[in-house]
Scaffold this motif. Structure first.
Motif, mmCIF file in Angstrom:
data_model
loop_
_atom_site.group_PDB
_atom_site.id
_atom_site.type_symbol
_atom_site.label_atom_id
_atom_site.label_comp_id
_atom_site.label_asym_id
_atom_site.label_seq_id
_atom_site.Cartn_x
_atom_site.Cartn_y
_atom_site.Cartn_z
ATOM 1 N N GLY A 122 0.788 -1.224 0.000
ATOM 2 C CA GLY A 122 0.000 0.000 0.000
ATOM 3 C C GLY A 122 0.819 1.273 0.000
ATOM 4 N N HIS A 123 2.004 1.245 0.628
ATOM 5 C CA HIS A 123 2.814 2.461 0.704
ATOM 6 C C HIS A 123 3.703 2.674 -0.519
ATOM 7 N N ASN A 124 3.635 1.784 -1.507
ATOM 8 C CA ASN A 124 4.472 1.911 -2.699
ATOM 9 C C ASN A 124 3.736 2.729 -3.770
ATOM 10 N N VAL A 141 -8.079 -4.947 -0.833
ATOM 11 C CA VAL A 141 -7.024 -4.511 0.073
ATOM 12 C C VAL A 141 -7.077 -5.397 1.305
ATOM 13 N N LEU A 142 -5.923 -5.915 1.672
ATOM 14 C CA LEU A 142 -5.788 -6.651 2.919
ATOM 15 C C LEU A 142 -5.133 -5.684 3.911
ATOM 16 N N PRO A 143 -5.951 -5.025 4.741
ATOM 17 C CA PRO A 143 -5.413 -4.004 5.647
ATOM 18 C C PRO A 143 -4.409 -4.575 6.646
ATOM 19 N N GLY A 144 -3.292 -3.887 6.806
ATOM 20 C CA GLY A 144 -2.290 -4.266 7.782
ATOM 21 C C GLY A 144 -1.771 -5.679 7.614
ATOM 22 N N GLU A 145 -1.714 -6.181 6.409
ATOM 23 C CA GLU A 145 -1.327 -7.575 6.148
ATOM 24 C C GLU A 145 0.122 -7.873 6.521
#
Length: 162
Positions: A122-124, A141-145
């Motif tokens: 996500g941060h890329n 989206v898999l949050p905090g995976e």
């Protein structure tokens, strides 16, 4: 970009692809620890030369993209996943990544594939922008995976129809 040729990898390309993996390793894109010697071979039973497209130019291999089946199930044999993609720093900003993604889509179509998928952290933001520009959409989206360097990072699933 015309100084580059994109072709299917050969076994002899393994050391060059491995070098690119080590040189481009970044906490922005990797969930695995930073590579340390001794380095194993790039190609093995799960990493076959025929699944990799390489971009060759001045100085040798300058980038690659790997296409794999996401599962061995016949029910999703119409899908390939980008499971490895990198361009050396000095070749970035010259359209090489975009050309590799387009070559991957062409190769997938040649194989009769109907969908291409990928996973990106996500941060890329730079990679996500490139994928979106090439027609990939966020499909989940898999949050905090992943827990990377003290923070939870989303795993973003993207795909596009061919």
């Amino acid at each position: 970009m015309s100084a580059f040729a994109i072709r299917t990898a050969t076994p002899a390309d393994g050391p060059g692809i491995g070098r690119i993996d080590r040189e481009t390793w970044s906490p922005l894109s990797a969930v695995t620890p930073e590579p340390e010697p001794p380095y194993g071979p790039y190609f093995d039973a799960g990493h076959r030369p025929e699944d990799v497209l390489v971009a060759v130019g001045p100085g040798g291999i300058r980038g690659y993209v790997r296409l794999v089946r996401p599962t061995p199930l016949a029910a999703n044999a119409h899908v390939l996943q980008i499971n490895g993609f990198a361009v050396v720093d000095e070749a970035r900003g010259r359209g090489l990544g975009r050309a590799l993604l387009r070559a991957a889509a062409d190769e997938a179509r040649r194989r009769g594939v109907r969908r291409l998928t990928l996973r990106v952290l996500g941060h890329n933001a730079p990679a996500r922008a490139l994928y979106e520009a090439e027609g990939y959409a966020v499909e989940g989206v898999l949050p905090g995976e992943f827990f990377l360097r003290g923070e939870y990072v989303d795993d973003v699933l993207m795909g596009k129809a061919l």
